[in-house]
Design a protein around this motif. Structure first.
Motif, PDB file in Angstrom:
ATOM      1  N   LEU A   2       0.832  -1.211   0.000  1.00 40.77           N
ATOM      2  CA  LEU A   2       0.000   0.000   0.000  1.00 40.77           C
ATOM      3  C   LEU A   2       0.862   1.254   0.000  1.00 40.77           C
ATOM      4  CD1 LEU A   2      -2.751  -1.080   2.562  1.00 40.77           C
ATOM      5  CD2 LEU A   2      -3.065  -0.689   0.117  1.00 40.77           C
ATOM      6  N   ILE A   3       1.946   1.234   0.777  1.00 41.28           N
ATOM      7  CA  ILE A   3       2.832   2.393   0.821  1.00 41.28           C
ATOM      8  C   ILE A   3       3.459   2.618  -0.551  1.00 41.28           C
ATOM      9  CG2 ILE A   3       4.943   3.330   1.833  1.00 41.28           C
ATOM     10  CD1 ILE A   3       4.312   1.801   4.372  1.00 41.28           C
ATOM     11  N   THR A   4       3.924   1.530  -1.169  1.00 39.79           N
ATOM     12  CA  THR A   4       4.531   1.647  -2.491  1.00 39.79           C
ATOM     13  C   THR A   4       3.527   2.170  -3.506  1.00 39.79           C
ATOM     14  OG1 THR A   4       5.995  -0.214  -1.966  1.00 39.79           O
ATOM     15  CG2 THR A   4       5.760   0.389  -4.282  1.00 39.79           C
ATOM     16  N   ASP A  11       3.852   5.617  -5.592  1.00 34.98           N
ATOM     17  CA  ASP A  11       3.827   5.567  -7.049  1.00 34.98           C
ATOM     18  C   ASP A  11       2.568   6.182  -7.637  1.00 34.98           C
ATOM     19  OD1 ASP A  11       6.245   4.280  -6.949  1.00 34.98           O
ATOM     20  OD2 ASP A  11       5.406   2.267  -7.135  1.00 34.98           O
ATOM     21  N   GLU A  12       1.676   6.687  -6.752  1.00 40.27           N
ATOM     22  CA  GLU A  12       0.436   7.344  -7.174  1.00 40.27           C
ATOM     23  C   GLU A  12      -0.448   6.400  -7.983  1.00 40.27           C
ATOM     24  OE1 GLU A  12       1.310  11.039  -9.095  1.00 40.27           O
ATOM     25  OE2 GLU A  12       2.569  11.764  -7.461  1.00 40.27           O
ATOM     26  N   ASP A  13      -0.561   5.156  -7.511  1.00 46.43           N
ATOM     27  CA  ASP A  13      -1.421   4.166  -8.178  1.00 46.43           C
ATOM     28  C   ASP A  13      -2.885   4.303  -7.769  1.00 46.43           C
ATOM     29  OD1 ASP A  13       0.811   3.114  -9.392  1.00 46.43           O
ATOM     30  OD2 ASP A  13       1.123   1.560  -7.875  1.00 46.43           O
ATOM     31  N   TYR A  14      -3.158   5.039  -6.691  1.00 53.41           N
ATOM     32  CA  TYR A  14      -4.519   5.149  -6.172  1.00 53.41           C
ATOM     33  C   TYR A  14      -5.028   6.577  -6.299  1.00 53.41           C
ATOM     34  CZ  TYR A  14      -2.971   0.824  -3.896  1.00 53.41           C
ATOM     35  OH  TYR A  14      -2.460  -0.409  -3.640  1.00 53.41           O
ATOM     36  N   SER A  15      -6.325   6.685  -6.586  1.00 50.22           N
ATOM     37  CA  SER A  15      -6.957   7.993  -6.546  1.00 50.22           C
ATOM     38  C   SER A  15      -7.210   8.376  -5.092  1.00 50.22           C
ATOM     39  CB  SER A  15      -8.280   7.954  -7.314  1.00 50.22           C
ATOM     40  OG  SER A  15      -9.210   7.082  -6.652  1.00 50.22           O
ATOM     41  N   ALA A  54       6.371  13.766  -1.226  1.00 44.02           N
ATOM     42  CA  ALA A  54       7.165  14.404  -0.170  1.00 44.02           C
ATOM     43  C   ALA A  54       6.398  14.445   1.146  1.00 44.02           C
ATOM     44  CB  ALA A  54       7.558  15.819  -0.595  1.00 44.02           C
ATOM     45  N   TYR A  55       5.137  14.845   1.093  1.00 48.40           N
ATOM     46  CA  TYR A  55       4.345  14.916   2.326  1.00 48.40           C
ATOM     47  C   TYR A  55       4.028  13.519   2.861  1.00 48.40           C
ATOM     48  CZ  TYR A  55       3.678  19.935   2.437  1.00 48.40           C
ATOM     49  OH  TYR A  55       3.891  21.290   2.560  1.00 48.40           O
ATOM     50  N   ALA A  56       3.881  12.544   1.958  1.00 49.47           N
ATOM     51  CA  ALA A  56       3.649  11.171   2.416  1.00 49.47           C
ATOM     52  C   ALA A  56       4.855  10.667   3.202  1.00 49.47           C
ATOM     53  CB  ALA A  56       3.371  10.253   1.223  1.00 49.47           C
ATOM     54  N   MET A  57       6.060  10.972   2.739  1.00 49.62           N
ATOM     55  CA  MET A  57       7.273  10.552   3.454  1.00 49.62           C
ATOM     56  C   MET A  57       7.388  11.244   4.816  1.00 49.62           C
ATOM     57  SD  MET A  57       8.880   8.314   1.570  1.00 49.62           S
ATOM     58  CE  MET A  57       7.217   7.727   1.209  1.00 49.62           C
ATOM     59  N   VAL A  58       7.140  12.548   4.842  1.00 51.29           N
ATOM     60  CA  VAL A  58       7.220  13.290   6.104  1.00 51.29           C
ATOM     61  C   VAL A  58       6.135  12.816   7.072  1.00 51.29           C
ATOM     62  CG1 VAL A  58       7.026  15.578   7.180  1.00 51.29           C
ATOM     63  CG2 VAL A  58       8.258  15.311   5.034  1.00 51.29           C
ATOM     64  N   GLY A  59       4.937  12.584   6.556  1.00 52.81           N
ATOM     65  CA  GLY A  59       3.858  12.087   7.409  1.00 52.81           C
ATOM     66  C   GLY A  59       4.175  10.717   7.980  1.00 52.81           C
ATOM     67  N   MET A  60       4.788   9.859   7.177  1.00 54.18           N
ATOM     68  CA  MET A  60       5.153   8.531   7.631  1.00 54.18           C
ATOM     69  C   MET A  60       6.131   8.603   8.801  1.00 54.18           C
ATOM     70  SD  MET A  60       7.048   5.519   5.437  1.00 54.18           S
ATOM     71  CE  MET A  60       6.020   5.848   4.010  1.00 54.18           C
ATOM     72  N   ALA A  61       7.178   9.428   8.655  1.00 49.77           N
ATOM     73  CA  ALA A  61       8.200   9.540   9.700  1.00 49.77           C
ATOM     74  C   ALA A  61       7.642  10.197  10.955  1.00 49.77           C
ATOM     75  CB  ALA A  61       9.393  10.337   9.169  1.00 49.77           C
ATOM     76  N   ALA A  62       6.892  11.279  10.785  1.00 51.29           N
ATOM     77  CA  ALA A  62       6.353  12.011  11.936  1.00 51.29           C
ATOM     78  C   ALA A  62       5.349  11.163  12.714  1.00 51.29           C
ATOM     79  CB  ALA A  62       5.697  13.305  11.463  1.00 51.29           C
ATOM     80  N   PHE A  63       4.488  10.462  11.994  1.00 54.30           N
ATOM     81  CA  PHE A  63       3.465   9.624  12.630  1.00 54.30           C
ATOM     82  C   PHE A  63       4.104   8.491  13.410  1.00 54.30           C
ATOM     83  CE2 PHE A  63       0.252   6.310  12.758  1.00 54.30           C
ATOM     84  CZ  PHE A  63      -0.927   7.004  12.991  1.00 54.30           C
ATOM     85  N   PHE A 120      13.856   3.534   3.594  1.00 55.40           N
ATOM     86  CA  PHE A 120      12.740   3.086   2.754  1.00 55.40           C
ATOM     87  C   PHE A 120      12.679   3.890   1.459  1.00 55.40           C
ATOM     88  CE2 PHE A 120       8.344   3.646   1.353  1.00 55.40           C
ATOM     89  CZ  PHE A 120       7.961   2.333   1.151  1.00 55.40           C
ATOM     90  N   SER A 121      12.817   5.211   1.558  1.00 54.85           N
ATOM     91  CA  SER A 121      12.654   6.084   0.399  1.00 54.85           C
ATOM     92  C   SER A 121      13.935   6.223  -0.408  1.00 54.85           C
ATOM     93  CB  SER A 121      12.189   7.475   0.849  1.00 54.85           C
ATOM     94  OG  SER A 121      13.152   8.090   1.691  1.00 54.85           O
ATOM     95  N   MET A 122      15.099   5.950   0.237  1.00 57.32           N
ATOM     96  CA  MET A 122      16.398   6.129  -0.415  1.00 57.32           C
ATOM     97  C   MET A 122      16.536   7.539  -0.985  1.00 57.32           C
ATOM     98  SD  MET A 122      17.880   3.290   0.128  1.00 57.32           S
ATOM     99  CE  MET A 122      19.291   3.369  -0.956  1.00 57.32           C
ATOM    100  N   SER A 123      15.964   8.522  -0.274  1.00 58.74           N
ATOM    101  CA  SER A 123      15.989   9.910  -0.725  1.00 58.74           C
ATOM    102  C   SER A 123      16.754  10.743   0.292  1.00 58.74           C
ATOM    103  CB  SER A 123      14.561  10.452  -0.907  1.00 58.74           C
ATOM    104  OG  SER A 123      13.858   9.685  -1.860  1.00 58.74           O
TER     105      SER A 123
END
Length: 339
Positions: A56-58, A62-66, A124-133, A151-154
């Motif tokens: 689900l995270i991937t 990758d923006e596979d979901y609306s 970007a916000y998904a990554m920050v939200g993941m870490a903060a949460f 996870f993000s390798m960014s």
């Protein structure tokens, strides 16, 4: 701040589910059956929610979901995890927590877009939200930061992630957010978290039910086990329980790629896929010694073996070790340390 508030609600939801669904021990088989039935029905309509949430995270990154699909999957995933966690069939809350955190960031990005903010900032916000949460839900800011970067390798996201983690963790302290591991790790006097660190060894933290195959198992058998246990080590064990070695996912994929490139060739057996020289922990290894070994390598887990008999005891995961040491340090310092 939004992630901290959401994380506090997440931990409260897990606590409420445990309080109302985890009843008498004699009714455990019925609870397990009910939890499996409910999750099975949900999986019929939404198969994506089965598993640890990594897919689900991937898909979100990758923006596979609306937006509508993402919200529905979030609701179904949260419900499934709460039921499973509450009934005692705990398959793990760490990666689902990462997914819920990424959804918090996704929702925040969606709100900004609706307010007229330009640009594609969802990932970007998904990554920050993941870490903060996760930093607030697990009360482990450094662990959250390292996990999301890996996870993000960014590497370029390190500063936004750092700001998000510190802000969320500070907000969590102000609103008295508790760790989602507090109840499960320290809910009883016998818990290892309540013991002095010097008395706890890796045997106490190891997962003793692990995926394993015989040395002469075929490549198809190993592949099938890999699919059922994505990301896990596969342990090669003789019939008498003697540990032979471990098959790492990266090694297995490399062998499969070589076979595809070279065409037909005799497929290797499980014993031939063992990584030579891979570290092994003795059951009596102290936690601090295990921590040093993890710091020296990038491996996610180590086999735990009874050195005197050579039998496999289980597997110790990096995240499990970090979480327990974090809880112990917080207890010994009065709750002011977050790993």
């Amino acid at each position: 701040m939004a992630a901290a508030g959401a994380a506090r609600g997440w931990v409260s939801l897990l606590a409420v589910a445990t309080r109302y669904l985890n009843g008498r021990q004699s009714r455990l088989p019925r609870r397990l059956m009910a939890a499996g039935l409910v999750v099975g029905v949900l999986a019929v309509f939404y198969p994506e929610v089965v598993g640890n949430g990594q897919a689900l995270i991937t898909g979100l990154v990758d923006e596979d979901y609306s937006t509508q699909q993402a919200f529905i999957l979030l609701l179904v995933k949260v419900s499934a995890v709460a039921i499973v966690f509450g009934c005692g069939t705990v398959g793990g809350a760490m990666t689902p927590t990462l997914y819920v955190g990424s959804m918090v960031g996704f929702i925040f990005s969606t709100v900004l877009t609706s307010l007229g903010m330009e640009g594609n900032h969802t990932v970007a916000y998904a990554m920050v939200g993941m870490a903060a949460f996760f930093a607030v839900a697990a009360q482990a800011p450094l662990t959250a930061l390292v996990m999301v970067v890996e996870f993000s390798m960014s590497g370029e996201m390190i500063y936004p992630l750092l700001i998000g983690v510190v802000s969320a963790y500070g907000t969590g302290r102000l609103i008295r957010a508790r760790s989602m591991y507090a109840a499960s790790l320290s809910g009883s006097p016998e818990s290892v978290v309540n013991l002095p660190m010097a008395q706890v060894h890796v045997h106490d933290l190891a997962r003793h039910v692990v995926p394993q195959v015989a040395p002469d198992a075929s490549l198809d058998d190993v592949s099938s086990l890999m699919l059922r246990n994505p990301g896990d080590l596969i342990f090669v064990v003789k019939k008498d329980g003697t540990y032979e070695g471990a098959i790492y996912p990266d090694d297995f994929l490399a062998v499969r790629r070589q076979m595809e490139e070279k065409g037909k060739s005799p497929p290797p057996t499980a014993g031939e896929l063992i990584r030579a020289g891979a570290p092994v922990l003795d059951v009596g290894t102290h936690l601090t010694d295990a921590l040093k070994l993890f710091e020296q390598t990038h491996l996610p887990a180590f086999p735990v073996v009874w050195k005197n008999t050579g039998r496999l005891d289980g597997v110790l995961y990096r995240n499990a070790l970090f979480q327990v040491i974090t809880e112990m340090m917080k207890r010994e310092s009065g709750g002011d340390v977050g790993m």
